[in-house]
Design an enzyme around this catalytic site. Structure first.
Site, PDB file in Angstrom:
ATOM      1  N   LYS A 191      12.605 -31.974 -10.705  1.00 20.53           N
ATOM      2  CA  LYS A 191      11.393 -32.784 -10.552  1.00 20.53           C
ATOM      3  C   LYS A 191      11.427 -33.419  -9.172  1.00 20.53           C
ATOM      4  CE  LYS A 191       7.840 -34.496 -12.847  1.00 20.53           C
ATOM      5  NZ  LYS A 191       6.948 -33.704 -13.710  1.00 20.53           N
ATOM      6  N   GLY A 230      -8.465 -37.759 -26.452  1.00 21.20           N
ATOM      7  CA  GLY A 230      -8.507 -37.367 -25.041  1.00 21.20           C
ATOM      8  C   GLY A 230      -9.116 -35.985 -24.874  1.00 21.20           C
ATOM      9  N   VAL A 257      -6.685 -30.622 -21.001  1.00 21.09           N
ATOM     10  CA  VAL A 257      -6.075 -29.981 -22.173  1.00 21.09           C
ATOM     11  C   VAL A 257      -6.910 -30.228 -23.437  1.00 21.09           C
ATOM     12  CG1 VAL A 257      -4.020 -29.896 -23.653  1.00 21.09           C
ATOM     13  CG2 VAL A 257      -3.756 -30.154 -21.179  1.00 21.09           C
ATOM     14  N   GLY A 263      -9.615 -34.351 -21.803  1.00 15.12           N
ATOM     15  CA  GLY A 263      -9.412 -33.970 -20.403  1.00 15.12           C
ATOM     16  C   GLY A 263      -9.143 -32.483 -20.298  1.00 15.12           C
TER      17      GLY A 263
HETATM   18  P1  NAD Z   1      -6.485 -35.393 -18.032  1.00 19.21           P
HETATM   19  O1  NAD Z   1      -6.307 -36.574 -17.153  1.00 19.21           O
HETATM   20  O2  NAD Z   1      -7.326 -34.259 -17.584  1.00 19.21           O
HETATM   21  O3  NAD Z   1      -7.059 -35.872 -19.459  1.00 19.21           O
HETATM   22  C1  NAD Z   1      -6.725 -37.050 -20.103  1.00 19.21           C
HETATM   23  C2  NAD Z   1      -7.976 -37.508 -20.871  1.00 19.21           C
HETATM   24  O4  NAD Z   1      -7.628 -38.582 -21.709  1.00 19.21           O
HETATM   25  C3  NAD Z   1      -9.087 -38.001 -19.955  1.00 19.21           C
HETATM   26  O5  NAD Z   1     -10.307 -37.401 -20.340  1.00 19.21           O
HETATM   27  C4  NAD Z   1      -9.105 -39.520 -20.188  1.00 19.21           C
HETATM   28  O6  NAD Z   1     -10.379 -40.074 -20.037  1.00 19.21           O
HETATM   29  C5  NAD Z   1      -8.632 -39.583 -21.617  1.00 19.21           C
HETATM   30  N1  NAD Z   1      -8.011 -40.847 -22.007  1.00 19.21           N
HETATM   31  C6  NAD Z   1      -7.163 -41.629 -21.298  1.00 19.21           C
HETATM   32  N2  NAD Z   1      -6.779 -42.687 -22.020  1.00 19.21           N
HETATM   33  C7  NAD Z   1      -7.382 -42.579 -23.226  1.00 19.21           C
HETATM   34  C8  NAD Z   1      -7.363 -43.345 -24.410  1.00 19.21           C
HETATM   35  N3  NAD Z   1      -6.651 -44.468 -24.512  1.00 19.21           N
HETATM   36  N4  NAD Z   1      -8.116 -42.937 -25.461  1.00 19.21           N
HETATM   37  C9  NAD Z   1      -8.831 -41.812 -25.384  1.00 19.21           C
HETATM   38  N5  NAD Z   1      -8.894 -41.024 -24.289  1.00 19.21           N
HETATM   39  C10 NAD Z   1      -8.167 -41.413 -23.220  1.00 19.21           C
HETATM   40  O7  NAD Z   1      -5.015 -34.904 -18.387  1.00 19.21           O
HETATM   41  P2  NAD Z   1      -4.565 -33.512 -19.010  1.00 19.21           P
HETATM   42  O8  NAD Z   1      -4.174 -32.595 -17.922  1.00 19.21           O
HETATM   43  O9  NAD Z   1      -5.573 -33.072 -20.025  1.00 19.21           O
HETATM   44  O10 NAD Z   1      -3.213 -33.951 -19.717  1.00 19.21           O
HETATM   45  C11 NAD Z   1      -3.231 -34.735 -20.898  1.00 19.21           C
HETATM   46  C12 NAD Z   1      -1.805 -34.957 -21.348  1.00 19.21           C
HETATM   47  O11 NAD Z   1      -1.156 -33.693 -21.557  1.00 19.21           O
HETATM   48  C13 NAD Z   1      -0.905 -35.703 -20.361  1.00 19.21           C
HETATM   49  O12 NAD Z   1       0.024 -36.445 -21.093  1.00 19.21           O
HETATM   50  C14 NAD Z   1      -0.184 -34.580 -19.632  1.00 19.21           C
HETATM   51  O13 NAD Z   1       1.043 -35.011 -19.086  1.00 19.21           O
HETATM   52  C15 NAD Z   1       0.018 -33.611 -20.754  1.00 19.21           C
HETATM   53  N6  NAD Z   1       0.215 -32.233 -20.306  1.00 19.21           N
HETATM   54  C16 NAD Z   1      -0.719 -31.622 -19.556  1.00 19.21           C
HETATM   55  C17 NAD Z   1      -0.503 -30.314 -19.150  1.00 19.21           C
HETATM   56  C18 NAD Z   1      -1.526 -29.571 -18.347  1.00 19.21           C
HETATM   57  O14 NAD Z   1      -1.395 -28.343 -18.216  1.00 19.21           O
HETATM   58  N7  NAD Z   1      -2.561 -30.237 -17.814  1.00 19.21           N
HETATM   59  C19 NAD Z   1       0.679 -29.653 -19.510  1.00 19.21           C
HETATM   60  C20 NAD Z   1       1.619 -30.317 -20.315  1.00 19.21           C
HETATM   61  C21 NAD Z   1       1.373 -31.610 -20.707  1.00 19.21           C
END
Ligand code: NAD
Length: 381
Positions: free
Chosen positions: A87, A189, A193, A191
């Site tokens: 990392k 959430g 994912v 986002g």
């Molecule tokens: P992102 O920032 O695109 O999405 C997060 C979403 O959660 C956003 O839409 C935000 O508005 C919403 N959110 C934040 N706080 C909230 C709450 N209290 N209640 C409801 N909604 C809330 O992030 P992402 O890339 O979708 O990743 C989400 C999680 O998955 C993170 O923990 C990330 O580390 C993990 N993750 C992501 C990936 C990837 O490929 N993107 C891979 C492994 C793990």
């Protein structure tokens, strides 16, 4: 202090980077390269994203990089990827810098990564975009997840598919069938994912209950999927078959764990349990099937790591499909253990130990993961 921590956790190498011209301050930690594919330079590759953020102090940044790199060792090992865990973190001075990365900074970090000759392979994490990866790729080949110079791109579609496979694994274990028709799934959430998970499971016949702090996104996904929206504060206590947290970490904690009303928890987010081993054991006691986050959400690391080590699209997709049977195996193993988290770590550790027995030891002490056998944080990708 640094050596005490590094010795305890078993890191192979920790590099403090300072670039005079740009003022870049970064730390790169290679935790354990035992499983890493040998690079043309003769070293084993370890993968982990780059996190850019303002830290409270240097100690917090060091802790973050040490714990997250250790977590990556386990995540890749459990995903049966030929990669070690590493990392990097960039210590920023202001919130403004978090949202406005510069090419100069990325190039300076890229040069530091290049100097490690392939021991460390970087990718996206917090505040690191595909563009940032491509900037690093101007000066190093040891990056993945860009759009132009580096390949891979956004891993989230693969993460989402993996999470769906994980949900199916949890259902198959608990109900004897992975069929999503009529299954109720609450998603926190929407986002990169969560939105994709919502659309896939709704298309396969699940009833979805969704939330996000961005109301316009919730409206959009409701319109497209016919899901039911709830307030962000209410999602964890929704009565459902599967709770799928896809927003932020530590949402299942001492305050929320008692209110859960789902039979299965299958997260997309990292570190959803505030105290992973303790809370996983508590969920087991309460009869909740917890699908460990780092098994469930490994689709992204399988995609980018797989591409980096030269796997074909077919091999990568097959490995993402493996998340479902792997989860079932881990959930079964957990029946005689304290929790599913313990079982997931044991699953990863077995792979590392087997490699050591084959004589594939990395340069760390005896090639084993350090004495803290049960890391508490799995981050990134
Ligand atoms: P992102 O920032 O695109 O999405 C997060 C979403 O959660 C956003 O839409 C935000 O508005 C919403 N959110 C934040 N706080 C909230 C709450 N209290 N209640 C409801 N909604 C809330 O992030 P992402 O890339 O979708 O990743 C989400 C999680 O998955 C993170 O923990 C990330 O580390 C993990 N993750 C992501 C990936 C990837 O490929 N993107 C891979 C492994 C793990």
């Amino acid at each position: 202090m640094v050596f005490e921590q590094v010795t305890k956790m078993g890191h192979e190498q920790v590099v403090f980077v300072h670039d005079r011209e740009t003022g870049l301050r970064a730390i790169i930690a290679v935790h354990n390269s035992t499983l890493g594919k040998v690079q043309p330079t003769g070293v084993r590759a370890s993968l982990g994203g780059t996190r850019r953020r303002v830290y409270q102090n240097e100690e917090a940044a060091l802790n973050d990089v040490l714990r997250l790199s250790e977590g990556m060792t386990y995540k890749s090992a459990a995903a049966e990827l030929d990669l070690g865990g590493a990392k990097s973190v960039v210590l920023l001075n202001s919130k403004d810098e978090e949202k406005n990365p510069t090419e100069r900074e990325a190039v300076a970090l890229g040069k530091a990564i290049e100097r490690l000759s392939g021991r460390y392979v970087a990718a996206e994490d917090m505040n690191v975009t595909e563009q940032y990866v491509d900037w690093m790729a101007e000066v190093t080949k040891y990056v993945i997840g860009g759009k132009t110079r580096a390949k891979g791109g956004d891993p989230s579609p693969y993460t989402a598919q993996g999470v769906v496979n994980g949900i199916k694994g949890g259902l198959a274990y608990a109900n004897g069938s992975s069929d999503l028709k009529g299954v109720s799934i609450a998603i926190q959430g929407l986002g990169s994912v969560g939105e994709k998970v919502a659309k896939i499971v709704a298309a396969e016949g699940a009833t979805i209950i969704i939330t996000d702090t961005r109301k316009e996104k919730v409206d959009e996904v409701v319109a497209e999927t016919g899901g039911t929206a709830v307030n962000p504060d209410d999602i964890l206590a929704v009565e459902c078959d599967v709770l799928c947290p896809c927003a932020i970490g530590q949402v299942i904690n001492d305050d929320t764990i008692g209110g859960l009303r789902s039979r299965i928890v299958a997260p997309g987010a990292n570190n959803v349990l505030d105290k992973p081993l303790e809370h996983a054991a508590e969920l087991k006691k309460r009869g909740v099937v917890y699908c460990p986050d780092f098994i469930n959400n490994a689709g992204g690391v399988i995609r980018l790591g797989g591409l980096y080590i030269g796997m074909s699209e077919q091999q990568i997709n097959d490995k993402i499909d493996r998340i479902e049977p792997r989860l079932i195996e881990i959930l079964k193993n957990a029946e005689s253990m304290e929790s599913t988290y313990h079982a997931a770590y044991a699953y990863a550790q077995e792979r590392i130990d087997a490699a050591v027995e084959r004589g594939q030891a990395g340069p760390s002490a005896e090639g084993r993961v350090g004495s803290s056998k049960t890391p508490q944080t799995i981050g990134g990708l």
